[in-house]
Write a protein that holds these residues in place. Structure first.
Motif, mmCIF file in Angstrom:
data_model
loop_
_atom_site.group_PDB
_atom_site.id
_atom_site.type_symbol
_atom_site.label_atom_id
_atom_site.label_comp_id
_atom_site.label_asym_id
_atom_site.label_seq_id
_atom_site.Cartn_x
_atom_site.Cartn_y
_atom_site.Cartn_z
ATOM 1 N N ASN A 124 55.487 58.435 37.282
ATOM 2 C CA ASN A 124 54.326 57.428 37.919
ATOM 3 C C ASN A 124 55.006 56.117 38.608
ATOM 4 O O ASN A 124 54.368 55.908 39.584
ATOM 5 N N VAL B 228 54.021 55.574 42.799
ATOM 6 C CA VAL B 228 53.531 54.177 43.527
ATOM 7 C C VAL B 228 54.455 54.037 44.336
ATOM 8 O O VAL B 228 54.257 53.632 45.393
ATOM 9 N N GLN C 123 45.232 54.598 42.772
ATOM 10 C CA GLN C 123 46.156 53.550 42.082
ATOM 11 C C GLN C 123 45.488 52.414 42.518
ATOM 12 O O GLN C 123 44.725 52.087 43.418
#
Ligand SMILES: NC(=O)c1ccc[n+]([C@@H]2O[C@H](COP(=O)([O-])OP(=O)(O)OC[C@H]3O[C@@H](n4cnc5c(N)ncnc54)[C@H](O)[C@@H]3O)[C@@H](O)[C@H]2O)c1
Ligand SMILES: O=P(O)(O)OC[C@H](O)CO
Length: 347
Positions: free
Chosen positions: A175, A179, A89
């Protein structure tokens, strides 16, 4: 597997182990601490090698976060290839107006499957694009691979581990969840949504209302004036964001009302501080000289008013902030003009 099946199979093991943060200012450094305290190994890109050295060797960023010890898992470098290598990330925390140039420098270096996350709260001058749109345009990646983080997140309070919440938004709920899992630790909790437009615009627009609050504070007006501006400001924020496709409830959430309260109430806020200086009679040029950190509201007011005009949205408070910045409106005159229509209106 469709995306809700994929979500059902996600476990905490899916947290990213290696992440990169570009930008070692107050938010980039604080977010690095959040991620490291959540268990990730964090590589931070600092423009200045001496700052990178201080972060890695002394676990400090004394210019931006005096008195804060950073976790050992945070290391920094001025080398972009080193920082980005193997990152699952990639978090971006540079001033909004510098994002495009910074992305051009990293386009070839971002790992192919990495999720790219904006921590920024601005719109680009000239294009009026939100940060996630600039990322999509410059990197040429699918919007599902882009996420944004927003909320009532004054960096220094979080660096002191005061309990705080934020929201992670992506068109891909999976996603956003990945995160959010990575950006969660005992003092920081990330929620998720898929309303990227509302989440980003909430962060942009609250800055402008916080400048207005700073202005009336600087003038010496009291709580009635500020509460009136905050309440009517939220209406302006919601009208604007909904006109651009946001869900109204996002503006009542952490990225809207939550951030509006934090930024309008705190003297830690750079937007609020910039407004206060304007209210005390300093000119825009003086204020820019005095600010040594990013006050995004000063750059977003122009593009936001252009976007509002394009959709026919009235923003009387933001227009008055623009007038004070331009030196055409006396800060003392800002408060009574909470609507543009002299006739009483429905609330
Ligand atoms: N500080 C906060 O509390 C906070 C919280 C949430 C979101 N944000 C958002 O995060 C973003 C970054 O803000 P910040 O508070 O870290 O700002 P900052 O001023 O503290 O730091 C900005 C960093 O970017 C670097 N920088 C400046 N110009 C640059 C350029 N042209 N190219 C590359 N790097 C450059 C600076 O050296 C610095 O390291 C802003 O959009 C802000 O709205 C800040
Ligand atoms: O210091 P400000 O005004 O940029 O505000 C920081 C954060 O956005 C608050 O959530």
């Amino acid at each position: 597997m469709n995306s809700s099946d994929a979500l059902d199979t996600l476990t905490l093991d899916a947290k990213a182990r290696k992440v990169a943060v570009l930008g070692a200012g107050s938010w980039g450094t604080t977010f690095s601490k959040i991620l490291a305290d959540g268990g990730a190994d964090v590589a931070v890109w600092a423009r200045r090698p001496e700052l990178a050295r201080e972060i890695t060797e002394s676990n400090r960023n004394s210019d931006y976060l005096p008195g804060i010890n950073l976790p050992e898992r945070v290391t920094a470098s001025a080398s972009l290839p080193l920082v980005l290598e193997g990152a699952e990330q990639v978090f971006l925390s540079v001033p909004s107006q510098s994002l495009r140039a910074n992305l051009e420098a990293v386009r070839e270096l971002i790992p192919a499957d990495a999720i790219v996350v904006s921590l920024m709260k601005g719109v680009e001058k000239g294009t009026g694009l939100r940060m996630s749109e600039v990322i999509e345009q410059v990197l040429g990646i699918d919007a599902d691979r882009i996420a944004v983080v927003s909320g009532p997140n004054l960096a220094l309070e979080i660096a002191k581990e005061q309990p705080t919440a934020a929201v992670v938004s992506s068109r891909s709920l999976e996603n956003a969840t990945l995160v959010a899992m990575t950006a969660t630790n005992p003092y920081f909790r990330s929620f998720v949504n898929t309303d990227v437009i509302g989440t980003e615009f909430g962060g942009v627009l609250k800055n402008l209302i916080a400048v207005a609050i700073g202005i009336v504070d600087g003038v010496g007006y009291g709580e009635n004036t500020k509460a009136s501006i905050i309440t009517r400001g939220l209406v302006e924020m919601t009208d604007f964001a909904v006109a651009y496709g946001a869900r109204p409830e996002t503006l009542s959430g952490l990225a809207g009302l939550g951030d509006l309260i934090a930024t309008c109430e705190s003297s830690l806020s750079r937007n609020n501080t910039a407004g206060r200086l304007l209210g005390q009679g300093y000119t825009f040029t003086d204020v820019v000289k005095q600010m040594n950190q990013t006050a995004e509201g000063l750059s977003s007011v122009g593009p936001v008013l252009e976007l509002a005009l394009a959709k026919g949205v009235e923003m009387p408070i933001v227009s008055q902030v623009a007038g004070v910045l331009a030196g055409t409106l006396n800060p003392r005159d800002i408060a009574p003009h909470l609507t543009t229509d002299p006739m009483p209106q429905g609330e």
